[in-house]
Motif scaffolding. Structure first.
Motif, PDB file in Angstrom:
ATOM      1  N   GLY A 209       0.798  -1.225   0.000  1.00 34.76           N
ATOM      2  CA  GLY A 209       0.000   0.000   0.000  1.00 34.76           C
ATOM      3  C   GLY A 209       0.826   1.268   0.000  1.00 34.76           C
ATOM      4  O   GLY A 209       0.306   2.359   0.197  1.00 34.76           O
ATOM      5  N   LYS A 210       2.130   1.141  -0.266  1.00 32.95           N
ATOM      6  CA  LYS A 210       3.034   2.298  -0.247  1.00 32.95           C
ATOM      7  C   LYS A 210       3.277   2.797  -1.678  1.00 32.95           C
ATOM      8  O   LYS A 210       3.242   2.030  -2.636  1.00 32.95           O
ATOM      9  CB  LYS A 210       4.386   1.905   0.360  1.00 32.95           C
ATOM     10  N   PRO A 211       3.556   4.109  -1.833  1.00 26.03           N
ATOM     11  CA  PRO A 211       3.965   4.610  -3.148  1.00 26.03           C
ATOM     12  C   PRO A 211       5.356   4.106  -3.508  1.00 26.03           C
ATOM     13  O   PRO A 211       6.159   3.779  -2.626  1.00 26.03           O
ATOM     14  CB  PRO A 211       3.944   6.128  -2.974  1.00 26.03           C
ATOM     15  N   PHE A 212       5.634   4.062  -4.807  1.00 24.01           N
ATOM     16  CA  PHE A 212       6.901   3.522  -5.294  1.00 24.01           C
ATOM     17  C   PHE A 212       7.468   4.398  -6.403  1.00 24.01           C
ATOM     18  O   PHE A 212       6.727   4.911  -7.250  1.00 24.01           O
ATOM     19  CB  PHE A 212       6.692   2.105  -5.850  1.00 24.01           C
ATOM     20  N   PHE A 213       8.789   4.544  -6.413  1.00 25.57           N
ATOM     21  CA  PHE A 213       9.489   5.123  -7.567  1.00 25.57           C
ATOM     22  C   PHE A 213      10.875   4.505  -7.655  1.00 25.57           C
ATOM     23  O   PHE A 213      11.342   3.850  -6.722  1.00 25.57           O
ATOM     24  CB  PHE A 213       9.572   6.655  -7.462  1.00 25.57           C
ATOM     25  N   PHE A 214      11.511   4.692  -8.809  1.00 23.46           N
ATOM     26  CA  PHE A 214      12.874   4.204  -8.980  1.00 23.46           C
ATOM     27  C   PHE A 214      13.844   5.289  -8.528  1.00 23.46           C
ATOM     28  O   PHE A 214      13.997   6.320  -9.181  1.00 23.46           O
ATOM     29  CB  PHE A 214      13.133   3.818 -10.440  1.00 23.46           C
ATOM     30  N   MET A 215      14.496   5.046  -7.402  1.00 23.68           N
ATOM     31  CA  MET A 215      15.469   6.004  -6.879  1.00 23.68           C
ATOM     32  C   MET A 215      16.713   6.093  -7.760  1.00 23.68           C
ATOM     33  O   MET A 215      17.394   7.121  -7.787  1.00 23.68           O
ATOM     34  CB  MET A 215      15.850   5.623  -5.448  1.00 23.68           C
TER      35      MET A 215
END
Length: 307
Positions: A209-215
């Motif tokens: 349920g967490k947001p995600f991005f490519f660091m």
């Protein structure tokens, strides 16, 4: 876009650094990770003497944060630990259980806590929009209790969102994602694996349920690199076309997935190479290469769609 790596002392508060960051901001970049590395001597050392070089000073970090904010960029402060002997930080490790007379995870995390909590204080004082508490610490990832204690201490100092940058293929292996606010990873996936890897990552992210991005994500401008984008030492002739081919595949795959919140591309150095040497540069930075204009177009379109 990640800026300034590896954060060598004396490189962040110069006219060259100011010009580099300004050029980066002109590519429709909206966020920057200000990434710098403290060093421990070996992968088995428990001392992280971040107060001394080669890492940038606190004053340089503050200067870079303020410069980025002055250009309208949001900042993720990204303190990282490296190993002075060249060992990749993913291999930092000790016995699973502490053993008297041997270097221990407890000793190491105490030093690492000092480093990260110190950075958290800077991030809070300077209004950084995000803090990254670690990067690609594959062997350390399994030390769940230590990470939870660290995150709790960071939250006593820093009130903004916290992320952890796991390594590629580890998104579904970290067991303490509930303790951070945002999930992020290093997306150095082979050009023909993006769809399969995004399917796998989506399942892992959806369960939290967490947001995600490519660091981190990107590819050297080098022949052969699209198949091995994480290998910065791969032999091959410079090729801006190969980097562009990878960028096209990466952006097309990622932009089709609404749950991916963005790409923090790797990377943009504090001192740029001369523009007329771009064709011969085979590193990750897209400056002056075919991927440069493409990246700016994609970021501009992404921002417009998100508005």
């Amino acid at each position: 876009m990640t800026w300034g790596w590896v954060g060598t002392r004396g490189t962040w508060d110069t006219p060259e650094a100011a010009a580099s960051m300004r050029a980066m901001s002109e590519r429709c970049v909206t966020w920057t990770a200000l990434a710098y590395a403290a060093e421990q001597e070996t992968p088995f050392s428990t001392a992280i003497p971040f107060e001394r070089g080669p890492a940038v000073t606190d004053a340089e970090i503050v200067h870079a944060v303020r410069a980025a904010h002055g250009l309208g960029l949001k900042v993720c402060l990204k303190p990282v630990v490296n190993v002075a002997d060249g060992t990749w930080r993913a291999h930092i490790g000790f016995f699973d259980q502490d053993v008297p007379g041997e270097p221990t995870w407890s000793d190491w995390f105490e030093e690492y806590r000092r480093f990260i909590v110190h950075a958290a204080g800077i991030a809070e004082a300077e209004g950084c929009e995000m803090l990254c508490i670690g990067c690609e610490m594959v062997r350390a990832d399994g030390q769940e209790a230590h990470w939870r204690r660290l995150i709790a201490e960071v939250r006593e100092v820093y009130r903004g969102p916290i992320t952890y940058n796991c390594d590629k293929y580890q998104e579904d292996r970290v067991t303490w994602w509930d303790a951070v606010d945002v999930i992020s990873s290093s997306g150095y996936y082979p050009i023909d694996q993006w769809e399969a890897q995004l399917d796998r990552i989506e399942r892992a992210v959806a369960s939290t349920g967490k947001p995600f991005f490519f660091m981190e994500a990107g590819c050297p401008s080098r022949e052969g690199s699209p198949a091995r984008p994480n290998d910065w030492s791969l032999a091959g002739a410079p090729s801006g076309d190969e980097q562009l081919r990878y960028y096209r595949a990466m952006f097309e795959a990622v932009r089709a997935r609404e749950w991916v919140r963005g790409l923090m591309l790797w990377d943009w150095p504090a001192t740029l190479y001369p523009l007329d040497e771009a064709a011969e540069n085979d590193d990750y930075c897209p400056y002056g290469k075919p991927a440069d204009a493409y990246m700016a177009e994609q970021y501009a379109a992404w921002a417009k769609e998100s508005a």
